[in-house]
Design an enzyme around this catalytic site. Structure first.
Site, PDB file in Angstrom:
ATOM      1  N   ASP A   1      -0.972  -0.472  -4.752  1.00 26.41           N
ATOM      2  CA  ASP A   1      -2.231   0.111  -5.218  1.00 26.41           C
ATOM      3  C   ASP A   1      -2.024   1.504  -5.809  1.00 26.41           C
ATOM      4  OD1 ASP A   1      -1.627   1.233  -2.746  1.00 26.41           O
ATOM      5  OD2 ASP A   1      -3.656   1.070  -1.953  1.00 26.41           O
ATOM      6  N   HIS A   2      -1.104   2.266  -5.261  1.00 21.17           N
ATOM      7  CA  HIS A   2      -0.786   3.616  -5.756  1.00 21.17           C
ATOM      8  C   HIS A   2       0.523   4.049  -5.125  1.00 21.17           C
ATOM      9  CE1 HIS A   2      -2.082   4.987  -1.823  1.00 21.17           C
ATOM     10  NE2 HIS A   2      -3.222   4.358  -2.002  1.00 21.17           N
TER      11      HIS A   2
ATOM     12  N   ASP B   1       0.834  -1.198   0.000  1.00 24.24           N
ATOM     13  CA  ASP B   1       0.000   0.000   0.000  1.00 24.24           C
ATOM     14  C   ASP B   1       0.872   1.252   0.000  1.00 24.24           C
ATOM     15  OD1 ASP B   1      -1.944   2.057   0.600  1.00 24.24           O
ATOM     16  OD2 ASP B   1      -3.237   0.490   1.400  1.00 24.24           O
TER      17      ASP B   1
ATOM     18  N   CYS C   1      -7.019   4.669  -2.103  1.00 24.16           N
ATOM     19  CA  CYS C   1      -6.944   3.221  -1.875  1.00 24.16           C
ATOM     20  C   CYS C   1      -8.147   2.450  -2.400  1.00 24.16           C
ATOM     21  CB  CYS C   1      -6.762   2.928  -0.385  1.00 24.16           C
ATOM     22  SG  CYS C   1      -5.289   3.667   0.354  1.00 24.16           S
TER      23      CYS C   1
END
Length: 513
Positions: A318-319, A13, A53
């Site tokens: 995710d990013h 994450d 998220c």
């Protein structure tokens, strides 16, 4: 039955790409990820198609752009009948096991209003079997573990307060109250390793999702002071934050939305000094090294149990995270660091490509189609992404994309955001789209706001050149390209069905010329 086909899909994450390969990577100890990269294919131009998220994971797992699934914010429902990696893997006989979280807000049309699924934006996505609940704002199993190990804390938030080893007032890089063996990262890995031995006799699919290095930036010893803040690079930024804000009206609210103090618990008055900035960057590096250690434990398990050669391994995030670049923190922005994420794929039987690097642009929505393609499952027409199997083999399809596309919705229906207040926008026009080519990045807004154009052969993200006369032809070309992209990728869930006298006929989207 053929040889086993296992899938291990690991998502970290808020891990930015250049911490794994790039300028920052040389300052971070990542022995296990580097060993995996040497045995896998790495995609250097991989971008999240949406932030933050919840939306990013919705796109990652459904293969859809945000403009199609429309779960555009944390807390925005995802339609209950949306095809996703779990529902489709079930069609191939897999039980989709979830170790961690998917941050999926459930469709209120499919649940009673009193159902607990409608009380959290962190519910698990339809189709998954939640083996270990490890949600950022819940994490009850981990909390129970901490209590059983004798840790004393008044509230869950206090778990993230650093603790002074000497009893003095804590500093931001003092260690967490828990030991490294009891961290959230260690706990999730332990539960995964305790669960998986009996699955060796069957094909399995496991989605393992680590919260780290997502803030709050607190780390157990020795990761809290593993890196010397004075020895790591300073953020990429203009000297004065006001000069960043002057690039576009969007940036004033962007810098106000997420401050340096918002990355730690217990320091509300923390100022953005260089010392504090570098200390938090060093903590972030430490958390990445901790995740690397535990990914290494998982890889070792596969090797020791003889499953490594039967398992498709995908590692991504995710990013990204701004980490002080452009005087910004978090992912609520338009800059590359917030969207550029690592992607490492080890495909069994692809040893000839071990250590290869793919430079074609790829997107998070490509991962689910890739996994489905590898296990032999049809890719639904609803999925906008494309299988990466040809690129893994070193083949570039003639019609492969030349750019990436991302979106960000900066509204909030319950209370206007800082952007809505500053820009005078509402829920329907508080959004933007980003199109990235090798040289240019274009940002367009739904509201009547000027565009942003970056020239990476010139000053890059330091200067918005959209209003400069010499760039008008490029601006027009990229604007038309973005429009065509949106038109070509409108929702195809049912659009390629035809109802005929002989019944429904279906044309496969990804087989079309």
């Amino acid at each position: 039955m053929g040889s086993p086909q296992n899938v291990l899909f690991i998502v970290t994450d808020q891990l930015r790409a250049d911490c794994v390969f790039g300028d920052l990577a040389q300052h971070i100890d990542l022995p296990n990820l580097r060993a995996l990269m040497a045995d896998a294919v790495t995609f250097q131009r991989h971008y999240s198609v949406v932030n933050p998220c919840g939306p990013s994971r919705a796109s990652l797992l459904t293969g859809q752009y945000s403009m199609n699934h429309r779960s555009v914010r944390n807390g925005t429902p995802l339609r209950h009948d949306t095809a996703n990696i779990a529902t489709e893997m079930r069609k191939s006989g897999y039980t989709p096991m979830l170790f961690g979280y998917t941050d999926t807000s459930q469709d209120p049309r499919a649940f009673h209003e009193n159902d607990p699924a409608l009380r959290t934006y962190e519910h698990h996505m339809n189709g998954f079997q939640e083996v270990v609940e490890m949600r950022f704002e819940m994490s009850y199993p981990w909390r129970s573990h901490l209590i059983e190990q004798g840790y004393d804390f008044d509230s869950y938030s206090s778990v993230y307060h650093p603790v002074s080893p000497t009893g003095d007032a804590p500093k931001i890089n003092d260690p967490a109250l828990y030991r490294a063996k009891d961290s959230d990262t260690a706990f999730l890995t332990d539960r995964f390793l305790a669960t998986m031995p009996s699955y060796k006799a069957t094909d399995w699919f496991a989605h393992l999702t680590y919260i780290r290095p997502h803030p709050p930036l607190v780390a157990p010893a020795p990761y809290n002071n593993m890196y010397d803040p004075a020895q790591i690079p300073m953020p990429t930024r203009l000297d004065d934050p006001a000069d960043e804000v002057a690039n576009h009206p969007f940036f004033g609210a962007a810098l106000a939305n997420k401050t340096l103090a918002g990355n730690v618990v217990g320091f509300p008055d923390l100022t953005a000094t260089d010392e504090n900035t570098q200390t938090l960057r060093a903590l972030y590096f430490g958390l990445i090294t901790e995740v690397d250690l535990h990914i290494g434990r998982v890889i070792d398990f596969l090797k020791k149990t003889g499953q490594y050669e039967d398992t498709l391994i995908v590692v991504t995030a995710d990013h990204g995270e701004m980490l002080g670049d452009r005087h910004s923190w978090g992912k609520f922005t338009v800059h590359d660091a917030a969207y550029h994420t690592p992607l490492i794929i080890r495909q069994p039987g692809n040893g000839v490509r071990a250590g290869s690097v793919v430079t074609e642009p790829v997107e998070t929505i490509d991962i689910t189609p890739t996994i489905l393609d590898w296990v032999g499952q049809d890719i639904p027409n609803s999925m906008d992404g494309r299988s990466l199997l040809p690129l893994l083999q070193g083949e570039v399809p003639q019609d492969w994309r030349t750019y990436t596309f991302s979106e960000f919705d900066f509204s909030e229906p319950e209370a206007p955001t800082v952007w809505e207040q500053a820009l005078g926008t509402g829920p329907s026009d508080s959004s933007l789209s980003v199109l990235r080519e090798a040289r240019f990045t274009l940002v367009e807004f739904a509201a009547d706001l000027p565009p942003i154009l970056y020239d990476h052969d010139a000053a890059g993200e330091a200067v918005n050149v959209a209003s400069q006369p010499e760039y008008q032809a490029d601006l027009n070309r990229l604007t038309r390209l973005m429009l065509r992209h949106r038109m070509k990728n409108m929702d195809h869930t049912l659009s390629l069905y035809s109802i005929t006298n002989e019944g429904p006929r279906l044309k496969q989207r990804h087989e079309m010329p």
